[in-house]
Design a protein around this motif. Structure first.
Motif, PDB file in Angstrom:
ATOM      1  N   ALA A  84       3.295  -4.109   0.709  1.00 44.26           N
ATOM      2  CA  ALA A  84       3.497  -4.282   2.153  1.00 44.26           C
ATOM      3  C   ALA A  84       5.002  -4.295   2.383  1.00 44.26           C
ATOM      4  O   ALA A  84       5.726  -4.996   1.674  1.00 44.26           O
ATOM      5  CB  ALA A  84       2.863  -5.581   2.638  1.00 44.26           C
ATOM      6  N   SER A  85       5.485  -3.529   3.337  1.00 40.77           N
ATOM      7  CA  SER A  85       6.937  -3.429   3.517  1.00 40.77           C
ATOM      8  C   SER A  85       7.305  -3.277   4.984  1.00 40.77           C
ATOM      9  O   SER A  85       6.514  -2.794   5.793  1.00 40.77           O
ATOM     10  CB  SER A  85       7.495  -2.247   2.715  1.00 40.77           C
ATOM     11  N   PHE A  86       8.516  -3.699   5.286  1.00 42.71           N
ATOM     12  CA  PHE A  86       9.077  -3.526   6.625  1.00 42.71           C
ATOM     13  C   PHE A  86      10.588  -3.550   6.512  1.00 42.71           C
ATOM     14  O   PHE A  86      11.157  -3.949   5.494  1.00 42.71           O
ATOM     15  CB  PHE A  86       8.590  -4.620   7.589  1.00 42.71           C
ATOM     16  N   SER A  87      11.270  -3.108   7.558  1.00 42.08           N
ATOM     17  CA  SER A  87      12.731  -3.077   7.578  1.00 42.08           C
ATOM     18  C   SER A  87      13.264  -4.148   8.507  1.00 42.08           C
ATOM     19  O   SER A  87      12.630  -4.520   9.498  1.00 42.08           O
ATOM     20  CB  SER A  87      13.240  -1.701   8.046  1.00 42.08           C
ATOM     21  N   ILE A  88      14.454  -4.650   8.154  1.00 42.27           N
ATOM     22  CA  ILE A  88      15.088  -5.692   8.955  1.00 42.27           C
ATOM     23  C   ILE A  88      16.581  -5.399   8.990  1.00 42.27           C
ATOM     24  O   ILE A  88      17.116  -4.725   8.095  1.00 42.27           O
ATOM     25  CB  ILE A  88      14.769  -7.089   8.373  1.00 42.27           C
ATOM     26  N   GLY A  89      17.287  -5.905   9.999  1.00 39.81           N
ATOM     27  CA  GLY A  89      18.620  -5.409  10.301  1.00 39.81           C
ATOM     28  C   GLY A  89      19.769  -5.832   9.434  1.00 39.81           C
ATOM     29  O   GLY A  89      20.737  -5.103   9.311  1.00 39.81           O
ATOM     30  N   SER A  90      19.732  -7.005   8.813  1.00 41.08           N
ATOM     31  CA  SER A  90      20.925  -7.489   8.125  1.00 41.08           C
ATOM     32  C   SER A  90      20.569  -8.149   6.799  1.00 41.08           C
ATOM     33  O   SER A  90      19.425  -8.561   6.570  1.00 41.08           O
ATOM     34  CB  SER A  90      21.673  -8.497   8.993  1.00 41.08           C
ATOM     35  N   GLU A  91      21.561  -8.265   5.935  1.00 38.74           N
ATOM     36  CA  GLU A  91      21.362  -8.907   4.640  1.00 38.74           C
ATOM     37  C   GLU A  91      20.987 -10.372   4.806  1.00 38.74           C
ATOM     38  O   GLU A  91      20.104 -10.889   4.108  1.00 38.74           O
ATOM     39  CB  GLU A  91      22.637  -8.793   3.797  1.00 38.74           C
ATOM     40  N   ALA A  96      -4.233  -8.800   8.102  1.00 42.74           N
ATOM     41  CA  ALA A  96      -4.048  -9.574   9.331  1.00 42.74           C
ATOM     42  C   ALA A  96      -3.289 -10.863   9.044  1.00 42.74           C
ATOM     43  O   ALA A  96      -2.365 -11.237   9.789  1.00 42.74           O
ATOM     44  CB  ALA A  96      -5.414  -9.882   9.957  1.00 42.74           C
ATOM     45  N   TRP A  97      -3.654 -11.543   7.968  1.00 39.22           N
ATOM     46  CA  TRP A  97      -2.961 -12.793   7.602  1.00 39.22           C
ATOM     47  C   TRP A  97      -1.505 -12.527   7.266  1.00 39.22           C
ATOM     48  O   TRP A  97      -0.602 -13.272   7.659  1.00 39.22           O
ATOM     49  CB  TRP A  97      -3.670 -13.442   6.415  1.00 39.22           C
ATOM     50  N   LEU A  98      -1.245 -11.413   6.558  1.00 39.51           N
ATOM     51  CA  LEU A  98       0.120 -11.095   6.158  1.00 39.51           C
ATOM     52  C   LEU A  98       0.970 -10.744   7.372  1.00 39.51           C
ATOM     53  O   LEU A  98       2.154 -11.118   7.451  1.00 39.51           O
ATOM     54  CB  LEU A  98       0.116  -9.941   5.157  1.00 39.51           C
ATOM     55  N   ARG A  99       0.383 -10.050   8.355  1.00 38.91           N
ATOM     56  CA  ARG A  99       1.134  -9.759   9.586  1.00 38.91           C
ATOM     57  C   ARG A  99       1.519 -11.065  10.302  1.00 38.91           C
ATOM     58  O   ARG A  99       2.622 -11.188  10.828  1.00 38.91           O
ATOM     59  CB  ARG A  99       0.303  -8.876  10.525  1.00 38.91           C
ATOM     60  N   ALA A 141       4.029  -1.959   6.980  1.00 37.52           N
ATOM     61  CA  ALA A 141       3.279  -0.818   6.450  1.00 37.52           C
ATOM     62  C   ALA A 141       2.653  -1.186   5.104  1.00 37.52           C
ATOM     63  O   ALA A 141       3.255  -1.919   4.315  1.00 37.52           O
ATOM     64  CB  ALA A 141       4.205   0.383   6.279  1.00 37.52           C
ATOM     65  N   PHE A 142       1.457  -0.678   4.852  1.00 41.54           N
ATOM     66  CA  PHE A 142       0.734  -0.977   3.621  1.00 41.54           C
ATOM     67  C   PHE A 142       0.486   0.317   2.842  1.00 41.54           C
ATOM     68  O   PHE A 142       0.104   1.337   3.422  1.00 41.54           O
ATOM     69  CB  PHE A 142      -0.609  -1.646   3.935  1.00 41.54           C
ATOM     70  N   ASP A 143       0.710   0.265   1.526  1.00 43.60           N
ATOM     71  CA  ASP A 143       0.397   1.401   0.668  1.00 43.60           C
ATOM     72  C   ASP A 143       0.220   0.902  -0.758  1.00 43.60           C
ATOM     73  O   ASP A 143       0.250  -0.300  -1.018  1.00 43.60           O
ATOM     74  CB  ASP A 143       1.475   2.492   0.757  1.00 43.60           C
ATOM     75  N   THR A 144       0.018   1.808  -1.694  1.00 38.24           N
ATOM     76  CA  THR A 144      -0.061   1.456  -3.110  1.00 38.24           C
ATOM     77  C   THR A 144       1.033   2.209  -3.850  1.00 38.24           C
ATOM     78  O   THR A 144       1.478   3.285  -3.423  1.00 38.24           O
ATOM     79  CB  THR A 144      -1.431   1.818  -3.719  1.00 38.24           C
ATOM     80  N   VAL A 145       1.471   1.626  -4.970  1.00 33.25           N
ATOM     81  CA  VAL A 145       2.555   2.223  -5.746  1.00 33.25           C
ATOM     82  C   VAL A 145       2.315   1.898  -7.204  1.00 33.25           C
ATOM     83  O   VAL A 145       1.774   0.841  -7.536  1.00 33.25           O
ATOM     84  CB  VAL A 145       3.932   1.694  -5.263  1.00 33.25           C
TER      85      VAL A 145
END
Length: 295
Positions: free
Chosen positions: A9-16, A60-63, A79-83
């Motif tokens: 599960a991944s997302f982007s955020i603006g700053s360190e 849903a819980w993770l969101r 976003a959810f995927d497998t790797v």
């Protein structure tokens, strides 16, 4: 046999700063190895936060969790995927730099040959166990351990809630003495033992599975002159009485895994059992405490 894919599960955020804050919060939730949490800077200056799970998470819980820790706008982009497991571990290691903490340096295998010979190198790989050395609590514990060892050489040592074994390994390397290490999680027990062997202190760090102090080994090996406990605030408060009973008079205990605002309640619980604070480090919103038993 090909490696089992992990769920991401991944997302982007603006700053360190924001990314580190979110990673700290999420790491606290998944502290027993249910997920690996990491943040990496992207070429465009944004930061990516990724969580890796062995089994598919409840989306849903993770969101909800991401919304609480980062905000609804980031939860909506989750976003959810497998790797492939080998791919994300390799990518994580490539972005982990050596972490200095006094005389200690925690590093991955890719930096093995870059550590100065006058440092005590602790090689820890990224895994589904808490404590690669990059978390503020682990670094705080290592700094306090270095502080203690400048004026004393404790003989009976315990690493309670060892995780990857980094603290027990550090103590064994610095003192060349036996260390008892424990964890409630079987995976952590295995990983800590493997890391101790990797760091050539497998014959000094003995890792057992135990909940709190509920194992006869604690009575046989104690009372302890130094206890290292990087857990969480609530368990640390609950363990205050047992900790005091297993600590030698004038013994030291290093506590971490607590947010800075949680430190006063933990200090109060231990003060009531005869332990007084000697030092308080604050790193990236986390507190690490050094206390001494006076009665």
């Amino acid at each position: 046999m090909p490696p089992t894919p992990s769920h991401r599960a991944s997302f982007s955020i603006g700053s360190e700063i924001a990314a580190k804050r979110v990673v700290d919060v999420l790491s606290e939730v998944f502290f027993e190895g249910d997920a690996a949490v990491a943040a990496f800077e992207r070429p465009d200056g944004q930061w990516s936060v990724a969580l890796h799970f062995a089994d598919a998470p409840d989306q849903a819980w993770l969101r909800e969790l991401v919304a609480t820790s980062a905000g609804n706008e980031f939860a909506d982009t989750l976003a959810f995927d497998t790797v492939e497991a080998q791919d994300w571990v390799k990518a994580s290691l490539e972005d982990l730099v050596p972490v200095p903490a006094g005389r200690f340096v925690v590093h991955g295998s890719h930096d093995r040959d870059r550590i100065a010979p006058n440092k005590l190198a602790i090689e820890i790989e990224a895994a589904l166990a808490f404590g690669t050395g990059h978390h503020g609590t682990t670094r705080g514990c290592l700094l306090l351990l270095d502080h203690v060892l400048k004026s004393s050489r404790p003989r009976n040592l315990l690493d309670l809630g060892t995780g990857t074994g980094v603290l027990g390994i550090a103590a064994a390397k610095a003192l060349h003495r036996a260390v008892l290490a424990s964890d409630i999680d079987p995976a952590s027990v295995r990983v800590a033992a493997e890391n101790a062997a990797l760091n050539e202190v497998g014959n000094q760090v003995r890792v057992i599975r135990a909940t709190g102090f509920a194992a006869p080994d604690f009575g046989r090996c104690g009372p302890f002159d130094l206890v290292l406990a990087n857990i969480l605030a609530n368990p640390l408060r609950q363990l205050a009485g047992q900790m005091a009973r297993h600590l030698a008079l004038d013994g030291r205990v290093i506590l971490s895994g607590l947010l800075t605002h949680q430190a006063p309640a933990v200090i109060a619980a231990y003060r009531a059992r005869g332990l007084v604070p000697l030092k308080h480090l604050r790193i990236e919103g986390w507190s690490s405490l050094l206390l001494r038993k006076i009665w």
